[in-house]
Design a protein around this motif. Sequence first.
Motif, PDB file in Angstrom:
ATOM      1  N   ASN A 240       0.815  -1.225   0.000  1.00 45.58           N
ATOM      2  CA  ASN A 240       0.000   0.000   0.000  1.00 45.58           C
ATOM      3  C   ASN A 240       0.845   1.270   0.000  1.00 45.58           C
ATOM      4  O   ASN A 240       0.454   2.284   0.586  1.00 45.58           O
ATOM      5  CB  ASN A 240      -0.969   0.003   1.194  1.00 45.58           C
ATOM      6  CG  ASN A 240      -2.008  -1.092   1.103  1.00 45.58           C
ATOM      7  OD1 ASN A 240      -2.592  -1.311   0.044  1.00 45.58           O
ATOM      8  ND2 ASN A 240      -2.224  -1.793   2.204  1.00 45.58           N
ATOM      9  N   GLU A 241       2.002   1.212  -0.659  1.00 44.42           N
ATOM     10  CA  GLU A 241       2.806   2.420  -0.778  1.00 44.42           C
ATOM     11  C   GLU A 241       2.219   3.322  -1.865  1.00 44.42           C
ATOM     12  O   GLU A 241       1.818   2.844  -2.928  1.00 44.42           O
ATOM     13  CB  GLU A 241       4.257   2.067  -1.122  1.00 44.42           C
ATOM     14  CG  GLU A 241       5.006   1.411   0.021  1.00 44.42           C
ATOM     15  CD  GLU A 241       6.516   1.493  -0.159  1.00 44.42           C
ATOM     16  OE1 GLU A 241       6.981   2.422  -0.868  1.00 44.42           O
ATOM     17  OE2 GLU A 241       7.214   0.633   0.403  1.00 44.42           O
ATOM     18  N   PRO A 242       2.152   4.628  -1.616  1.00 48.11           N
ATOM     19  CA  PRO A 242       1.630   5.539  -2.641  1.00 48.11           C
ATOM     20  C   PRO A 242       2.569   5.601  -3.841  1.00 48.11           C
ATOM     21  O   PRO A 242       3.767   5.835  -3.690  1.00 48.11           O
ATOM     22  CB  PRO A 242       1.561   6.888  -1.913  1.00 48.11           C
ATOM     23  CG  PRO A 242       2.524   6.765  -0.768  1.00 48.11           C
ATOM     24  CD  PRO A 242       2.538   5.326  -0.380  1.00 48.11           C
ATOM     25  N   LEU A 243       2.022   5.400  -5.027  1.00 46.83           N
ATOM     26  CA  LEU A 243       2.842   5.304  -6.225  1.00 46.83           C
ATOM     27  C   LEU A 243       2.495   6.346  -7.282  1.00 46.83           C
ATOM     28  O   LEU A 243       3.265   6.558  -8.207  1.00 46.83           O
ATOM     29  CB  LEU A 243       2.700   3.908  -6.845  1.00 46.83           C
ATOM     30  CG  LEU A 243       3.233   2.736  -6.027  1.00 46.83           C
ATOM     31  CD1 LEU A 243       2.858   1.416  -6.684  1.00 46.83           C
ATOM     32  CD2 LEU A 243       4.746   2.831  -5.878  1.00 46.83           C
ATOM     33  N   ILE A 244       1.341   6.983  -7.144  1.00 38.44           N
ATOM     34  CA  ILE A 244       0.889   7.940  -8.155  1.00 38.44           C
ATOM     35  C   ILE A 244       0.844   9.328  -7.541  1.00 38.44           C
ATOM     36  O   ILE A 244       0.147   9.565  -6.551  1.00 38.44           O
ATOM     37  CB  ILE A 244      -0.482   7.542  -8.718  1.00 38.44           C
ATOM     38  CG1 ILE A 244      -0.385   6.164  -9.390  1.00 38.44           C
ATOM     39  CG2 ILE A 244      -0.995   8.587  -9.709  1.00 38.44           C
ATOM     40  CD1 ILE A 244      -1.701   5.621  -9.894  1.00 38.44           C
ATOM     41  N   SER A 245       1.592  10.252  -8.118  1.00 41.86           N
ATOM     42  CA  SER A 245       1.667  11.609  -7.586  1.00 41.86           C
ATOM     43  C   SER A 245       0.320  12.319  -7.692  1.00 41.86           C
ATOM     44  O   SER A 245      -0.434  12.106  -8.650  1.00 41.86           O
ATOM     45  CB  SER A 245       2.729  12.401  -8.342  1.00 41.86           C
ATOM     46  OG  SER A 245       2.674  13.766  -7.998  1.00 41.86           O
ATOM     47  N   SER A 246       0.059  13.163  -6.717  1.00 43.56           N
ATOM     48  CA  SER A 246      -1.173  13.956  -6.732  1.00 43.56           C
ATOM     49  C   SER A 246      -1.082  15.132  -7.698  1.00 43.56           C
ATOM     50  O   SER A 246      -2.083  15.802  -7.954  1.00 43.56           O
ATOM     51  CB  SER A 246      -1.479  14.474  -5.321  1.00 43.56           C
ATOM     52  OG  SER A 246      -0.413  15.301  -4.857  1.00 43.56           O
ATOM     53  N   SER A 247       0.115  15.364  -8.264  1.00 38.33           N
ATOM     54  CA  SER A 247       0.309  16.531  -9.127  1.00 38.33           C
ATOM     55  C   SER A 247       0.184  16.206 -10.615  1.00 38.33           C
ATOM     56  O   SER A 247       0.476  17.057 -11.455  1.00 38.33           O
ATOM     57  CB  SER A 247       1.681  17.156  -8.860  1.00 38.33           C
ATOM     58  OG  SER A 247       2.730  16.280  -9.267  1.00 38.33           O
ATOM     59  N   ILE A 248      -0.250  14.989 -10.953  1.00 41.89           N
ATOM     60  CA  ILE A 248      -0.366  14.651 -12.367  1.00 41.89           C
ATOM     61  C   ILE A 248      -1.578  15.361 -12.981  1.00 41.89           C
ATOM     62  O   ILE A 248      -2.538  15.724 -12.291  1.00 41.89           O
ATOM     63  CB  ILE A 248      -0.464  13.135 -12.597  1.00 41.89           C
ATOM     64  CG1 ILE A 248      -1.816  12.591 -12.103  1.00 41.89           C
ATOM     65  CG2 ILE A 248       0.682  12.398 -11.940  1.00 41.89           C
ATOM     66  CD1 ILE A 248      -2.070  11.150 -12.525  1.00 41.89           C
ATOM     67  N   SER A 249      -1.517  15.552 -14.294  1.00 41.01           N
ATOM     68  CA  SER A 249      -2.641  16.091 -15.053  1.00 41.01           C
ATOM     69  C   SER A 249      -3.208  14.970 -15.904  1.00 41.01           C
ATOM     70  O   SER A 249      -2.500  14.395 -16.734  1.00 41.01           O
ATOM     71  CB  SER A 249      -2.176  17.255 -15.936  1.00 41.01           C
ATOM     72  OG  SER A 249      -3.222  17.682 -16.780  1.00 41.01           O
ATOM     73  N   ASN A 250      -4.467  14.651 -15.682  1.00 45.25           N
ATOM     74  CA  ASN A 250      -5.104  13.522 -16.357  1.00 45.25           C
ATOM     75  C   ASN A 250      -6.286  14.017 -17.184  1.00 45.25           C
ATOM     76  O   ASN A 250      -7.288  14.455 -16.644  1.00 45.25           O
ATOM     77  CB  ASN A 250      -5.560  12.486 -15.334  1.00 45.25           C
ATOM     78  CG  ASN A 250      -6.089  11.215 -15.995  1.00 45.25           C
ATOM     79  OD1 ASN A 250      -6.488  11.219 -17.157  1.00 45.25           O
ATOM     80  ND2 ASN A 250      -6.101  10.127 -15.254  1.00 45.25           N
ATOM     81  N   GLU A 251      -6.127  13.957 -18.502  1.00 50.31           N
ATOM     82  CA  GLU A 251      -7.180  14.383 -19.418  1.00 50.31           C
ATOM     83  C   GLU A 251      -7.641  13.176 -20.231  1.00 50.31           C
ATOM     84  O   GLU A 251      -6.965  12.726 -21.147  1.00 50.31           O
ATOM     85  CB  GLU A 251      -6.657  15.482 -20.346  1.00 50.31           C
ATOM     86  CG  GLU A 251      -7.691  16.003 -21.333  1.00 50.31           C
ATOM     87  CD  GLU A 251      -7.121  17.070 -22.243  1.00 50.31           C
ATOM     88  OE1 GLU A 251      -7.439  17.046 -23.448  1.00 50.31           O
ATOM     89  OE2 GLU A 251      -6.345  17.925 -21.749  1.00 50.31           O
ATOM     90  N   ASN A 252      -8.792  12.645 -19.825  1.00 51.56           N
ATOM     91  CA  ASN A 252      -9.417  11.540 -20.562  1.00 51.56           C
ATOM     92  C   ASN A 252      -8.482  10.333 -20.690  1.00 51.56           C
ATOM     93  O   ASN A 252      -8.388   9.701 -21.742  1.00 51.56           O
ATOM     94  CB  ASN A 252      -9.846  12.010 -21.957  1.00 51.56           C
ATOM     95  CG  ASN A 252     -10.778  11.018 -22.635  1.00 51.56           C
ATOM     96  OD1 ASN A 252     -11.599  10.370 -21.981  1.00 51.56           O
ATOM     97  ND2 ASN A 252     -10.661  10.874 -23.946  1.00 51.56           N
TER      98      ASN A 252
END
Length: 332
Positions: A240-252
């Motif tokens: 359960n280690e965090p692997l995805i940054s909260s600062s990503i930009s996800n468009e569709n």
Amino acid sequence: MAGRGSRLRPHSLTVPKPLIPVAGKPIVHRLVADIVRVLNEDIEEIAFILGDPAFFGDDVVKHLEQLASDLGAKASIYRQLDPKGTGHAIMCAEPSLSGPAVIAYADTLIKADFNLDKDADSVIWTKRVENPEAYGVVNLNEKEEITELVEKPTEFVSDQAVIGIYYFKDVGVLKKELQYVLDHNIINGGEYQINDGIKRMMADGKIFKTGTVDEWMDCGNKEVTIETNRRMLGFLAEANEPLISSSISNENSNIIEPCFIGEGVVLKNSQIGPFASIGDGTVIENSTVKNSIIQTNTLIKNATLDNAMIGNYATFDGNFTNISIGDYSSLK
């Protein structure tokens, strides 16, 4: 970590192999942190044996000094300018060879949870393997003490392969034996080997035990590095280690975990994962990326990538699948 990592080219042409990221973190970071976790005590010093300063330059030294500092230790930097083997490399760090120490080769990763026997004179870390004839293995007596190191045995000796991590209660004893090896020009395979120092310790009655790791993952070439990335992402997801940054930009875009996605990554009309590691600042558009390592500040467009490894500051726009592209490369 003085070698040039020729089997991992082109990625190791610009970045020393131990600093290439796996699951978002440089190999040497993960290795040192896992060793510290097994030791379960404060570390005073981390000595790094590097190669030519023209390749292992000031930026590499600063990186390693920060790694040691983050673990509460001081860094010592040594150079092996002439590749004369593992025994010679260790002796390049001669001023640091005293007291309890771990010696490790910085091109593998481990997953381990065992109690280190610090009453033994030395502990050789091993992994049980299905084909011991392909490895160097340990021979054990009835007390589970190591009595012999056997390289690629033609007849069964044991299934415990030596992985290149060693604990010494007093590494000064190894230093004395390796000095003898150097002074008497004892060479195997054209080089001075750590095993010849260890064999002299065994002949002197020193007690060697095993510490068996759960996982042993290679980062020697592109194919096995991608497989190691895949396995490491799985282990980190289980923890359960965090692997995805909260600062990503996800468009569709769709993310199929486990994945590592670094800071400032931009995803547009893409599918990422599973088992993809995407470095900071990378942009991916109209693409599918799985089971791959993409490093930092790279642009990926119109791609379907599987089992791919792409370096830093690269540009890839095309329909190839299984690729290996180094830093600052461009395929359009």
